[in-house]
Write a protein that holds these residues in place. Structure first.
Motif, PDB file in Angstrom:
ATOM      1  N   ARG A  55     133.880  -3.120  65.110  1.00 44.59           N
ATOM      2  CA  ARG A  55     132.479  -3.024  65.510  1.00 44.59           C
ATOM      3  C   ARG A  55     131.600  -3.687  64.468  1.00 44.59           C
ATOM      4  O   ARG A  55     132.002  -3.907  63.333  1.00 44.59           O
ATOM      5  CB  ARG A  55     132.062  -1.566  65.673  1.00 44.59           C
ATOM      6  N   GLN A  56     130.390  -3.986  64.872  1.00 44.01           N
ATOM      7  CA  GLN A  56     129.420  -4.572  63.955  1.00 44.01           C
ATOM      8  C   GLN A  56     128.854  -3.504  63.032  1.00 44.01           C
ATOM      9  O   GLN A  56     128.771  -2.333  63.386  1.00 44.01           O
ATOM     10  CB  GLN A  56     128.277  -5.234  64.748  1.00 44.01           C
ATOM     11  N   ARG A  57     128.447  -3.930  61.842  1.00 42.98           N
ATOM     12  CA  ARG A  57     127.806  -2.991  60.933  1.00 42.98           C
ATOM     13  C   ARG A  57     126.461  -2.549  61.518  1.00 42.98           C
ATOM     14  O   ARG A  57     125.718  -3.365  62.077  1.00 42.98           O
ATOM     15  CB  ARG A  57     127.550  -3.643  59.574  1.00 42.98           C
ATOM     16  N   PRO A  58     126.131  -1.268  61.398  1.00 45.53           N
ATOM     17  CA  PRO A  58     124.821  -0.814  61.901  1.00 45.53           C
ATOM     18  C   PRO A  58     123.687  -1.429  61.097  1.00 45.53           C
ATOM     19  O   PRO A  58     123.803  -1.631  59.881  1.00 45.53           O
ATOM     20  CB  PRO A  58     124.886   0.701  61.718  1.00 45.53           C
ATOM     21  N   ALA A  59     122.593  -1.741  61.771  1.00 40.72           N
ATOM     22  CA  ALA A  59     121.430  -2.342  61.105  1.00 40.72           C
ATOM     23  C   ALA A  59     120.384  -1.254  60.898  1.00 40.72           C
ATOM     24  O   ALA A  59     119.386  -1.175  61.616  1.00 40.72           O
ATOM     25  CB  ALA A  59     120.877  -3.487  61.945  1.00 40.72           C
ATOM     26  N   ASN A  60     120.595  -0.401  59.919  1.00 42.13           N
ATOM     27  CA  ASN A  60     119.690   0.709  59.642  1.00 42.13           C
ATOM     28  C   ASN A  60     118.786   0.369  58.458  1.00 42.13           C
ATOM     29  O   ASN A  60     119.273   0.025  57.384  1.00 42.13           O
ATOM     30  CB  ASN A  60     120.481   1.981  59.308  1.00 42.13           C
ATOM     31  N   ASP A  61     117.465   0.460  58.658  1.00 46.16           N
ATOM     32  CA  ASP A  61     116.549   0.308  57.526  1.00 46.16           C
ATOM     33  C   ASP A  61     116.736   1.462  56.553  1.00 46.16           C
ATOM     34  O   ASP A  61     116.686   1.281  55.336  1.00 46.16           O
ATOM     35  CB  ASP A  61     115.098   0.262  58.019  1.00 46.16           C
ATOM     36  N   GLN A  62     116.951   2.637  57.095  1.00 48.99           N
ATOM     37  CA  GLN A  62     117.255   3.818  56.293  1.00 48.99           C
ATOM     38  C   GLN A  62     118.764   4.056  56.377  1.00 48.99           C
ATOM     39  O   GLN A  62     119.294   4.308  57.441  1.00 48.99           O
ATOM     40  CB  GLN A  62     116.499   5.039  56.826  1.00 48.99           C
ATOM     41  N   LYS A  63     119.450   3.929  55.245  1.00 49.24           N
ATOM     42  CA  LYS A  63     120.895   4.076  55.249  1.00 49.24           C
ATOM     43  C   LYS A  63     121.285   5.492  55.675  1.00 49.24           C
ATOM     44  O   LYS A  63     120.721   6.473  55.204  1.00 49.24           O
ATOM     45  CB  LYS A  63     121.479   3.772  53.871  1.00 49.24           C
ATOM     46  N   GLN A  64     122.278   5.566  56.558  1.00 46.38           N
ATOM     47  CA  GLN A  64     122.727   6.832  57.113  1.00 46.38           C
ATOM     48  C   GLN A  64     124.074   7.214  56.505  1.00 46.38           C
ATOM     49  O   GLN A  64     125.075   6.514  56.704  1.00 46.38           O
ATOM     50  CB  GLN A  64     122.837   6.729  58.634  1.00 46.38           C
ATOM     51  N   PHE A  65     124.092   8.313  55.759  1.00 46.28           N
ATOM     52  CA  PHE A  65     125.330   8.848  55.205  1.00 46.28           C
ATOM     53  C   PHE A  65     125.828   9.972  56.114  1.00 46.28           C
ATOM     54  O   PHE A  65     125.047  10.615  56.810  1.00 46.28           O
ATOM     55  CB  PHE A  65     125.120   9.427  53.803  1.00 46.28           C
ATOM     56  N   LEU A  66     127.133  10.218  56.065  1.00 47.45           N
ATOM     57  CA  LEU A  66     127.709  11.288  56.879  1.00 47.45           C
ATOM     58  C   LEU A  66     128.682  12.105  56.056  1.00 47.45           C
ATOM     59  O   LEU A  66     129.575  11.565  55.389  1.00 47.45           O
ATOM     60  CB  LEU A  66     128.438  10.710  58.097  1.00 47.45           C
ATOM     61  N   PRO A  92     115.723   5.679  44.678  1.00 47.12           N
ATOM     62  CA  PRO A  92     116.646   4.923  45.537  1.00 47.12           C
ATOM     63  C   PRO A  92     115.953   4.387  46.784  1.00 47.12           C
ATOM     64  O   PRO A  92     114.877   4.862  47.173  1.00 47.12           O
ATOM     65  CB  PRO A  92     117.690   5.981  45.916  1.00 47.12           C
ATOM     66  N   PRO A  93     116.569   3.404  47.443  1.00 49.10           N
ATOM     67  CA  PRO A  93     116.055   2.962  48.752  1.00 49.10           C
ATOM     68  C   PRO A  93     116.243   4.071  49.782  1.00 49.10           C
ATOM     69  O   PRO A  93     116.951   5.047  49.534  1.00 49.10           O
ATOM     70  CB  PRO A  93     116.938   1.750  49.066  1.00 49.10           C
ATOM     71  N   PRO A  94     115.606   3.949  50.945  1.00 50.17           N
ATOM     72  CA  PRO A  94     115.656   5.027  51.941  1.00 50.17           C
ATOM     73  C   PRO A  94     117.083   5.348  52.389  1.00 50.17           C
ATOM     74  O   PRO A  94     117.881   4.465  52.664  1.00 50.17           O
ATOM     75  CB  PRO A  94     114.829   4.470  53.108  1.00 50.17           C
ATOM     76  N   GLY A 113     120.107  22.961  48.967  1.00 52.62           N
ATOM     77  CA  GLY A 113     119.387  21.722  49.250  1.00 52.62           C
ATOM     78  C   GLY A 113     117.892  21.891  49.096  1.00 52.62           C
ATOM     79  O   GLY A 113     117.199  21.025  48.540  1.00 52.62           O
ATOM     80  N   THR A 114     117.367  23.023  49.574  1.00 50.66           N
ATOM     81  CA  THR A 114     115.930  23.296  49.438  1.00 50.66           C
ATOM     82  C   THR A 114     115.544  23.467  47.980  1.00 50.66           C
ATOM     83  O   THR A 114     114.528  22.927  47.523  1.00 50.66           O
ATOM     84  CB  THR A 114     115.565  24.554  50.238  1.00 50.66           C
ATOM     85  N   SER A 115     116.358  24.200  47.206  1.00 48.02           N
ATOM     86  CA  SER A 115     116.044  24.431  45.796  1.00 48.02           C
ATOM     87  C   SER A 115     116.073  23.141  44.985  1.00 48.02           C
ATOM     88  O   SER A 115     115.402  23.034  43.955  1.00 48.02           O
ATOM     89  CB  SER A 115     117.019  25.445  45.200  1.00 48.02           C
ATOM     90  N   LEU A 116     116.842  22.143  45.449  1.00 46.98           N
ATOM     91  CA  LEU A 116     116.915  20.853  44.756  1.00 46.98           C
ATOM     92  C   LEU A 116     115.892  19.854  45.297  1.00 46.98           C
ATOM     93  O   LEU A 116     115.912  18.678  44.918  1.00 46.98           O
ATOM     94  CB  LEU A 116     118.323  20.264  44.907  1.00 46.98           C
ATOM     95  N   ASP A 117     114.987  20.318  46.173  1.00 42.19           N
ATOM     96  CA  ASP A 117     113.947  19.460  46.759  1.00 42.19           C
ATOM     97  C   ASP A 117     114.540  18.275  47.513  1.00 42.19           C
ATOM     98  O   ASP A 117     114.041  17.137  47.434  1.00 42.19           O
ATOM     99  CB  ASP A 117     112.993  18.950  45.666  1.00 42.19           C
ATOM    100  N   LEU A 118     115.591  18.549  48.292  1.00 44.14           N
ATOM    101  CA  LEU A 118     116.266  17.478  49.021  1.00 44.14           C
ATOM    102  C   LEU A 118     116.090  17.571  50.531  1.00 44.14           C
ATOM    103  O   LEU A 118     116.705  16.803  51.272  1.00 44.14           O
ATOM    104  CB  LEU A 118     117.774  17.509  48.707  1.00 44.14           C
ATOM    105  N   ASP A 119     115.254  18.470  50.997  1.00 48.37           N
ATOM    106  CA  ASP A 119     115.153  18.680  52.441  1.00 48.37           C
ATOM    107  C   ASP A 119     114.785  17.396  53.195  1.00 48.37           C
ATOM    108  O   ASP A 119     115.230  17.196  54.331  1.00 48.37           O
ATOM    109  CB  ASP A 119     114.126  19.770  52.752  1.00 48.37           C
ATOM    110  N   HIS A 120     113.995  16.526  52.560  1.00 42.95           N
ATOM    111  CA  HIS A 120     113.592  15.291  53.238  1.00 42.95           C
ATOM    112  C   HIS A 120     114.748  14.293  53.338  1.00 42.95           C
ATOM    113  O   HIS A 120     114.653  13.300  54.075  1.00 42.95           O
ATOM    114  CB  HIS A 120     112.415  14.639  52.501  1.00 42.95           C
ATOM    115  N   ARG A 121     115.849  14.549  52.624  1.00 41.20           N
ATOM    116  CA  ARG A 121     117.012  13.664  52.652  1.00 41.20           C
ATOM    117  C   ARG A 121     118.165  14.218  53.487  1.00 41.20           C
ATOM    118  O   ARG A 121     119.177  13.546  53.660  1.00 41.20           O
ATOM    119  CB  ARG A 121     117.537  13.445  51.228  1.00 41.20           C
TER     120      ARG A 121
END
Length: 240
Positions: A55-66, A92-94, A113-121
């Motif tokens: 498959r082709q690489r996804p073209a995500n402006d915001q990199k998606q980790f799983l 880091p970039p988005p 995750g909340t205590s580390l201020d990572l909820d937006h990530r």
């Protein structure tokens, strides 16, 4: 190595379970651990998954980790969250980490995750019945486990030709051909994990090249048809 609790259970089973003709291990490192414990024979039976088309690489402006895992202690999710906290200090970039899975430690990790201020990530997906859309859309799969056999998630990521960062535990190094098909980091080491993720965000090209090799390796070594044939061979051997 086997924990004290696992050794206790193993020894208890040896005392009360009728003698076994064969014990099947899910990875060769586990087979190596079990052989000296005897007296039964031990054989490794590697998992397999269905190959997937290129498959082709996804073209995500915001990199998606799983991260796809049961939410349990020992899966290294706390290590991953600590690594992302370090990553945030580098501007880091988005990116967004998708966490697929449920389990008794879910609330603990969400609070961390909340205590580390990572909820937006973070995007907590809970149990995902059909993973196909995620495999098709993400840029990077992370497996930060402290201990493993041979995780099915790893083989599925390989089958989809996805870049992988995983810990050097259990059968993972063998599956990834000791770093030729993915990036290996020490378990429980947020700084090393952060460094690997940062490298991916800065220069993903080498990660995708290793992903191509991982897909070829999965098709050759960890194909579900090979796994079924190996299981049949073991059963036939026992029946003779």
């Amino acid at each position: 190595e086997l924990s004290e609790r696992e050794m206790f259970i193993y020894r208890l089973a040896q005392r009360f379970v009728p003698p076994l003709d064969l014990l099947i291990a899910v990875s060769r490192p586990i087979e190596t651990l079990l052989i000296p414990l005897g007296p039964q024979k031990v054989r490794s039976l590697l998992w397999g998954v269905a190959p997937q088309p290129h498959r082709q690489r996804p073209a995500n402006d915001q990199k998606q980790f799983l991260l796809a895992s049961r939410m349990l202690q020992g899966k290294g999710i706390d290590t991953l969250l600590s690594a992302l906290k370090l990553l945030e200090q580098t501007d880091p970039p988005p990116y967004l980490l998708n966490l697929a899975g449920d389990g008794p430690a879910l609330c603990t990790y969400q609070r961390l995750g909340t205590s580390l201020d990572l909820d937006h990530r973070l995007r907590w997906l809970g149990f995902v019945k059909d993973m196909s859309a995620l495999w098709e859309s993400v840029d990077l799969v992370i497996l930060p486990s402290h201990r493993e056999g041979l995780p099915l998630t790893l083989l599925e990521a390989m089958s989809f030709g996805l870049p992988i960062i995983a810990t050097h535990v259990g059968g993972i190094p063998q599956a990834l051909d000791f770093g030729r098909c993915g990036t290996l980091v020490p378990p429980g080491d947020p700084r090393s994990l952060c460094g690997a993720i940062s490298q991916f965000l800065t220069d993903p090209g080498p990660f995708w090249l290793r992903a191509e090799q991982a897909q070829k390796r999965q098709q050759k070594e960890f194909n579900v048809l090979l796994a079924v044939k190996a299981q049949e061979d073991i059963y036939n051997e026992l029946l003779r």
